[in-house]
Write a protein that holds these residues in place. Structure first.
Motif, PDB file in Angstrom:
ATOM      1  N   ARG A 262      -5.502  -7.222  -0.255  1.00  0.00           N
ATOM      2  CA  ARG A 262      -5.099  -7.204   1.150  1.00  0.00           C
ATOM      3  C   ARG A 262      -4.284  -8.464   1.465  1.00  0.00           C
TER       4      ARG A 262
ATOM      5  N   ASN B 113      -9.494  -2.528   9.733  1.00  0.00           N
ATOM      6  CA  ASN B 113      -9.410  -3.685   8.849  1.00  0.00           C
ATOM      7  C   ASN B 113     -10.414  -3.466   7.720  1.00  0.00           C
ATOM      8  N   PRO B 114     -10.004  -3.502   6.435  1.00  0.00           N
ATOM      9  CA  PRO B 114      -8.807  -4.134   5.898  1.00  0.00           C
ATOM     10  C   PRO B 114      -7.630  -3.218   5.574  1.00  0.00           C
ATOM     11  N   THR B 115      -7.734  -1.901   5.739  1.00  0.00           N
ATOM     12  CA  THR B 115      -6.705  -1.020   5.175  1.00  0.00           C
ATOM     13  C   THR B 115      -5.477  -0.845   6.065  1.00  0.00           C
TER      14      THR B 115
ATOM     15  N   VAL C 218      -9.733  -6.330  -1.837  1.00  0.00           N
ATOM     16  CA  VAL C 218     -10.384  -5.390  -0.916  1.00  0.00           C
ATOM     17  C   VAL C 218     -11.829  -5.131  -1.320  1.00  0.00           C
TER      18      VAL C 218
ATOM     19  N   ALA D  21      -7.280   6.509  -0.428  1.00  0.00           N
ATOM     20  CA  ALA D  21      -5.841   6.226  -0.492  1.00  0.00           C
ATOM     21  C   ALA D  21      -5.086   7.546  -0.692  1.00  0.00           C
TER      22      ALA D  21
ATOM     23  N   LEU E 239      -7.284  -3.238  -5.553  1.00  0.00           N
ATOM     24  CA  LEU E 239      -6.569  -3.383  -4.288  1.00  0.00           C
ATOM     25  C   LEU E 239      -6.622  -4.812  -3.763  1.00  0.00           C
TER      26      LEU E 239
ATOM     27  N   ASP F  24      -1.789  -1.949  -4.451  1.00  0.00           N
ATOM     28  CA  ASP F  24      -2.540  -1.650  -5.676  1.00  0.00           C
ATOM     29  C   ASP F  24      -1.929  -2.420  -6.835  1.00  0.00           C
TER      30      ASP F  24
ATOM     31  N   THR G 267      -2.154  -3.279   2.346  1.00  0.00           N
ATOM     32  CA  THR G 267      -2.898  -3.152   1.100  1.00  0.00           C
ATOM     33  C   THR G 267      -1.947  -2.749  -0.023  1.00  0.00           C
TER      34      THR G 267
ATOM     35  N   PHE H  19      -2.562  -6.164   8.542  1.00  0.00           N
ATOM     36  CA  PHE H  19      -2.901  -6.221   7.126  1.00  0.00           C
ATOM     37  C   PHE H  19      -2.211  -5.099   6.365  1.00  0.00           C
TER      38      PHE H  19
ATOM     39  N   TYR I  91       0.616   0.479   0.197  1.00  0.00           N
ATOM     40  CA  TYR I  91       0.109   1.445   1.162  1.00  0.00           C
ATOM     41  C   TYR I  91       0.466   0.927   2.555  1.00  0.00           C
TER      42      TYR I  91
ATOM     43  N   THR J 270     -12.341   0.324  -5.217  1.00  0.00           N
ATOM     44  CA  THR J 270     -11.231  -0.459  -4.652  1.00  0.00           C
ATOM     45  C   THR J 270     -10.885  -1.669  -5.522  1.00  0.00           C
TER      46      THR J 270
END
Length: 398
Positions: free
Chosen positions: A374, A180-182, A357, A152, A372, A330, A328, A326, A319, A369
């Motif tokens: 998603r 995926n997933p970020t 995540v 990140a 996080l 925090d 993400t 998708f 993010y 992670t």
């Protein structure tokens, strides 16, 4: 001795966190959404259909009797359309008869490719977090799954860590771009580093590009277009994401004849063929004007921004993704270091479901992670606005 299912589940972190065998966290969150009436932003499927002309073509094909097995490598009309798409958008020129294979979605393409090339003792490299089927198929092949962390806020790899992950046993690299997933889109420098390292170690690249048209900045760069990549790259995509027909399960593989032939050999013992009435409809979709593809991405970008604002109002660190559908966030910013715990509470708290995540990671990656979540934004704008309003109340409730 562990069963193949147990090895697969461990490899992909598929078990629900309460340990119920065969129950995934995706099913658990969907069940919570159903029971509570929450808006389900966990699983990544659209809540409205794609182009009407494609649906009409599929209905007509059924009425015309296109309801039996298609050829194992796919209907010629779709193989030609896939080849034309690769030429039109990227300047690639696969032979539709020898270098294009139609599959039951991208998931089967990935499965057949991994099983075709990975064996016990081989290493298969992916970024982490990783799409869950990668870990499952690597485990079923009996290979070793090696991961490189994405960092990140932009979820790019460290090139030194990437180089260190390659070794004499590296057989395959599975690259998911856009990711995926970020929601990350990897820069040309990262993609070229993957290609150069794969060439150095004589590894094959499986490039999962199902979100190729869902990017919000620079155009998608297929790995196969980079210097040194074409002879060792299998490119995979599908109709599900681009056209919002995820239930049709029509995907494809393109690449060198020898590599595609090996994937086809495995595929014939998986589904052999499927989706006959949908294949012509997908061919029609691939020929839609450029405006369709650009407008689809622009619409999705607006949806991203609606949800992002709701997440910011909730106090979460957001993010912003450069691709996919998708986003993400925090949760540590509001005092939740365990996103899984919050995911289980969200449907009751504010009426929204999401996915942690950490379930896309092995044990060490899950720790990195842990905070996080998603969220999927491939929903109608009215739904996303309601979800954003609900999420904005979160900071007042925790």
């Amino acid at each position: 001795m562990t069963s193949p299912w147990q090895r697969t589940a461990a490899g992909a972190n598929l078990l629900s966190a309460d340990g119920r065998l065969g129950v995934t966290i995706f099913e658990e969150m969907t069940g919570l959404a159903v029971r509570t009436g929450a808006i389900n932003l966990g699983q990544g499927f659209p809540d409205e259909d794609g182009p009407a002309e494609m649906a009409a073509a599929a209905r007509q094909a059924i009425a015309d009797g296109a309801n039996q097995y298609a050829p194992g490598k796919g209907l010629p009309i779709l193989r030609e359309a896939v080849a034309g798409h690769q030429q039109r958008f990227y300047g690639l020129d696969p032979d539709p008869d020898r270098e294009v294979l139609i599959t039951t979605g991208a998931t089967e393409a990935i499965a057949a490719a991994v099983l075709a090339f990975a064996e016990p003792g081989d290493e298969v490299l992916t970024f982490e977090p990783f799409y869950d089927s990668y870990g499952a198929m690597i485990a079923l092949a009996g290979a070793q799954h090696v991961t490189v962390p994405l960092h990140a806020p932009h979820f790019q790899p460290d090139l030194g860590e990437l180089a260190a992950a390659f070794g004499p046993s590296t057989r395959l690299v599975i690259l998911n771009n856009p990711h995926n997933p970020t929601g990350a889109v990897f820069g040309r420098e990262v993609l070229q580093a993957v290609v150069d390292l794969a060439a150095q170690h004589d590894a094959i690249i499986i490039s999962d590009e199902v979100y190729e048209h869902l990017v919000f900045g620079e155009p998608h760069v297929p790995v196969a277009t980079l210097p040194g990549a074409a002879d060792r790259t299998l490119s995979i995509s599908s109709a599900g994401k681009t056209f919002s027909f995820t239930g049709w399960k029509v995907g494809w593989v393109t690449g060198p004849e020898e590599l595609v032939a090996r994937v086809r050999t495995v595929k014939q013992f998986l589904t052999y063929s499927s989706g006959t009435p949908f294949q012509g409809a997908v061919a029609l979709g691939l020929g839609l004007p450029d405006d369709f593809f650009t407008e689809a991405a622009a619409t999705l970008r607006r949806k991203r921004d609606i949800l992002a604002e709701g997440l910011r109002q909730a106090g979460l660190t957001v993010y912003l993704p450069d691709g996919t559908y998708f986003i993400t966030a925090d949760t540590s910013a509001i005092g939740f270091d365990d996103a899984l715990d919050l995911a289980r509470r969200l449907p009751e708290l504010v009426g929204v479901a999401a996915i942690p995540v950490s379930v896309f990671c092995h044990e060490d990656g899950a720790k990195r992670t842990r905070s996080l979540l998603r969220f999927a934004f491939c929903k109608q704008e009215t739904v996303l606005k309601e979800a954003a309003d609900r999420l904005a109340r979160l900071s007042e409730l925790v």
